[in-house]
Design a protein around this motif. Structure first.
Motif, PDB file in Angstrom:
ATOM      1  N   PRO A  73       6.344  -2.807   1.769  1.00  0.00           N
ATOM      2  CA  PRO A  73       6.057  -1.417   2.162  1.00  0.00           C
ATOM      3  C   PRO A  73       6.822  -0.395   1.325  1.00  0.00           C
ATOM      4  N   TRP A  74       8.053  -0.720   0.973  1.00  0.00           N
ATOM      5  CA  TRP A  74       8.854   0.181   0.154  1.00  0.00           C
ATOM      6  C   TRP A  74       8.234   0.356  -1.236  1.00  0.00           C
ATOM      7  N   LEU A  75       7.833  -0.755  -1.844  1.00  0.00           N
ATOM      8  CA  LEU A  75       7.199  -0.685  -3.163  1.00  0.00           C
ATOM      9  C   LEU A  75       5.860   0.062  -3.095  1.00  0.00           C
ATOM     10  N   LEU A  76       5.082  -0.184  -2.046  1.00  0.00           N
ATOM     11  CA  LEU A  76       3.792   0.492  -1.915  1.00  0.00           C
ATOM     12  C   LEU A  76       3.983   1.985  -1.655  1.00  0.00           C
ATOM     13  N   LEU A  96       4.152   5.698   3.855  1.00  0.00           N
ATOM     14  CA  LEU A  96       3.742   7.032   3.410  1.00  0.00           C
ATOM     15  C   LEU A  96       4.603   8.152   3.989  1.00  0.00           C
ATOM     16  N   GLY A  97       5.463   7.806   4.932  1.00  0.00           N
ATOM     17  CA  GLY A  97       6.333   8.805   5.530  1.00  0.00           C
ATOM     18  C   GLY A  97       5.580   9.799   6.404  1.00  0.00           C
ATOM     19  N   ILE A  98       4.589   9.295   7.146  1.00  0.00           N
ATOM     20  CA  ILE A  98       3.801  10.146   8.043  1.00  0.00           C
ATOM     21  C   ILE A  98       3.780   9.511   9.427  1.00  0.00           C
ATOM     22  N   PRO A  99       3.439  10.288  10.460  1.00  0.00           N
ATOM     23  CA  PRO A  99       3.378   9.716  11.810  1.00  0.00           C
ATOM     24  C   PRO A  99       2.265   8.679  11.957  1.00  0.00           C
ATOM     25  N   VAL A 100       2.453   7.748  12.888  1.00  0.00           N
ATOM     26  CA  VAL A 100       1.470   6.700  13.151  1.00  0.00           C
ATOM     27  C   VAL A 100       0.148   7.323  13.602  1.00  0.00           C
ATOM     28  N   GLY A 101       0.209   8.368  14.394  1.00  0.00           N
ATOM     29  CA  GLY A 101      -1.003   9.040  14.859  1.00  0.00           C
ATOM     30  C   GLY A 101      -1.829   9.588  13.705  1.00  0.00           C
ATOM     31  N   THR A 102      -1.153  10.090  12.681  1.00  0.00           N
ATOM     32  CA  THR A 102      -1.853  10.595  11.493  1.00  0.00           C
ATOM     33  C   THR A 102      -2.553   9.459  10.766  1.00  0.00           C
ATOM     34  N   VAL A 103      -1.883   8.319  10.692  1.00  0.00           N
ATOM     35  CA  VAL A 103      -2.489   7.140  10.062  1.00  0.00           C
ATOM     36  C   VAL A 103      -3.756   6.746  10.819  1.00  0.00           C
ATOM     37  N   LYS A 104      -3.666   6.711  12.142  1.00  0.00           N
ATOM     38  CA  LYS A 104      -4.816   6.317  12.955  1.00  0.00           C
ATOM     39  C   LYS A 104      -5.971   7.303  12.792  1.00  0.00           C
ATOM     40  N   SER A 105      -5.665   8.596  12.779  1.00  0.00           N
ATOM     41  CA  SER A 105      -6.746   9.579  12.647  1.00  0.00           C
ATOM     42  C   SER A 105      -7.381   9.514  11.260  1.00  0.00           C
ATOM     43  N   ARG A 106      -6.582   9.242  10.238  1.00  0.00           N
ATOM     44  CA  ARG A 106      -7.142   9.116   8.883  1.00  0.00           C
ATOM     45  C   ARG A 106      -7.981   7.845   8.755  1.00  0.00           C
ATOM     46  N   CYS A 107      -7.568   6.773   9.432  1.00  0.00           N
ATOM     47  CA  CYS A 107      -8.388   5.542   9.448  1.00  0.00           C
ATOM     48  C   CYS A 107      -9.732   5.839  10.097  1.00  0.00           C
ATOM     49  N   ILE A 135      -4.812   5.576   2.682  1.00  0.00           N
ATOM     50  CA  ILE A 135      -4.818   4.846   3.950  1.00  0.00           C
ATOM     51  C   ILE A 135      -5.751   3.641   3.859  1.00  0.00           C
ATOM     52  N   VAL A 136      -6.946   3.842   3.306  1.00  0.00           N
ATOM     53  CA  VAL A 136      -7.927   2.754   3.187  1.00  0.00           C
ATOM     54  C   VAL A 136      -7.366   1.619   2.340  1.00  0.00           C
ATOM     55  N   ILE A 137      -6.743   1.946   1.236  1.00  0.00           N
ATOM     56  CA  ILE A 137      -6.193   0.920   0.346  1.00  0.00           C
ATOM     57  C   ILE A 137      -5.100   0.125   1.055  1.00  0.00           C
ATOM     58  N   LEU A 138      -4.188   0.843   1.704  1.00  0.00           N
ATOM     59  CA  LEU A 138      -3.095   0.138   2.376  1.00  0.00           C
ATOM     60  C   LEU A 138      -3.585  -0.660   3.586  1.00  0.00           C
ATOM     61  N   ARG A 139      -4.530  -0.118   4.319  1.00  0.00           N
ATOM     62  CA  ARG A 139      -5.013  -0.774   5.549  1.00  0.00           C
ATOM     63  C   ARG A 139      -5.884  -1.983   5.248  1.00  0.00           C
ATOM     64  N   TYR A 140      -6.877  -1.791   4.386  1.00  0.00           N
ATOM     65  CA  TYR A 140      -7.877  -2.840   4.197  1.00  0.00           C
ATOM     66  C   TYR A 140      -7.615  -3.729   2.998  1.00  0.00           C
ATOM     67  N   TYR A 141      -6.980  -3.214   1.963  1.00  0.00           N
ATOM     68  CA  TYR A 141      -6.695  -4.080   0.819  1.00  0.00           C
ATOM     69  C   TYR A 141      -5.398  -4.849   1.038  1.00  0.00           C
ATOM     70  N   HIS A 142      -4.370  -4.140   1.521  1.00  0.00           N
ATOM     71  CA  HIS A 142      -3.063  -4.776   1.707  1.00  0.00           C
ATOM     72  C   HIS A 142      -2.857  -5.285   3.129  1.00  0.00           C
ATOM     73  N   LYS A 196      -0.357  -2.873   8.833  1.00  0.00           N
ATOM     74  CA  LYS A 196      -0.536  -2.308  10.162  1.00  0.00           C
ATOM     75  C   LYS A 196      -0.297  -0.802  10.100  1.00  0.00           C
ATOM     76  N   HIS A 197      -0.781  -0.109  11.140  1.00  0.00           N
ATOM     77  CA  HIS A 197      -0.628   1.342  11.177  1.00  0.00           C
ATOM     78  C   HIS A 197       0.838   1.762  11.030  1.00  0.00           C
ATOM     79  N   GLU A 198       1.723   1.051  11.690  1.00  0.00           N
ATOM     80  CA  GLU A 198       3.151   1.377  11.648  1.00  0.00           C
ATOM     81  C   GLU A 198       3.712   1.206  10.236  1.00  0.00           C
ATOM     82  N   GLU A 199       3.299   0.148   9.556  1.00  0.00           N
ATOM     83  CA  GLU A 199       3.768  -0.090   8.189  1.00  0.00           C
ATOM     84  C   GLU A 199       3.260   0.992   7.237  1.00  0.00           C
TER      85      GLU A 199
END
Length: 167
Positions: free
Chosen positions: A52-55, A132-143, A114-121, A124-127
């Motif tokens: 996650p740090w490298l990504l 990306l340094g954003i809230p989990v809720g933002t990740v979910k809404s972008r998904c 978000i798509v690249i990290l979620r579906y290619y890598h 999880k939403h938390e990771e």
């Protein structure tokens, strides 16, 4: 883990992420190299969750590269506008783009990451939020937004095929 082992273990993930974000082989290679140089300089061995740090570093580097590319494109356009007699060179890309690459390119940068990290890598939403340094809720809404956008593109393509607009 030695720098070589770090590179060998994560090179494919980092390169593919760069390529999907930048849509250019040479830019992807350059940014990939920068990420590993930064990781080695930063003393990566102290980091608990390396991937996650490298990504996260990769996404930041890609965003910076995209901003730089946009600034250069604007500068070149402005130069052409100011000096209309200057001939433009058209560079044809020799890379064959798959349907996925086209769809990813059309997505806004925030959703594309978000798509690249979620579906290619398969993160999880938390990771993703951590990377990306954003809230989990933002990740979910972008998904969710990515899912809606991709569904819409598929529906439009199916209609176009049905109507004989596309082969």
């Amino acid at each position: 883990m030695t720098p070589r082992e770090l590179f060998e273990r994560y090179k494919e993930d980092i390169y593919r992420t760069c390529y999907y974000m930048l849509q250019n082989q040479q830019d992807a290679e350059d940014v990939c190299q920068e990420v590993f140089i930064q990781a080695i300089k930063h003393d990566y061995q102290r980091i608990e969750k390396l991937k996650p740090w490298l990504l996260s570093m990769t996404m930041n580097a890609c965003r910076n590269a995209l901003k730089k590319r946009n600034r250069l494109a604007l500068w070149n356009w402005t130069k052409t506008w100011i000096q209309p007699n200057q001939s433009e060179t058209n560079v044809l890309q020799s890379e064959v783009r798959s349907e996925l690459s086209h769809v990813l390119q059309e997505l806004p940068e925030k959703i594309r990451s978000i798509v690249i990290l979620r579906y290619y890598h398969d993160m999880k939403h938390e990771e993703i939020a951590e990377a990306l340094g954003i809230p989990v809720g933002t990740v979910k809404s972008r998904c969710h937004k990515a899912h809606q956008t991709l569904q819409g593109k598929v529906k439009v393509q199916k209609l176009a095929e049905e109507w004989g607009i596309l082969p």
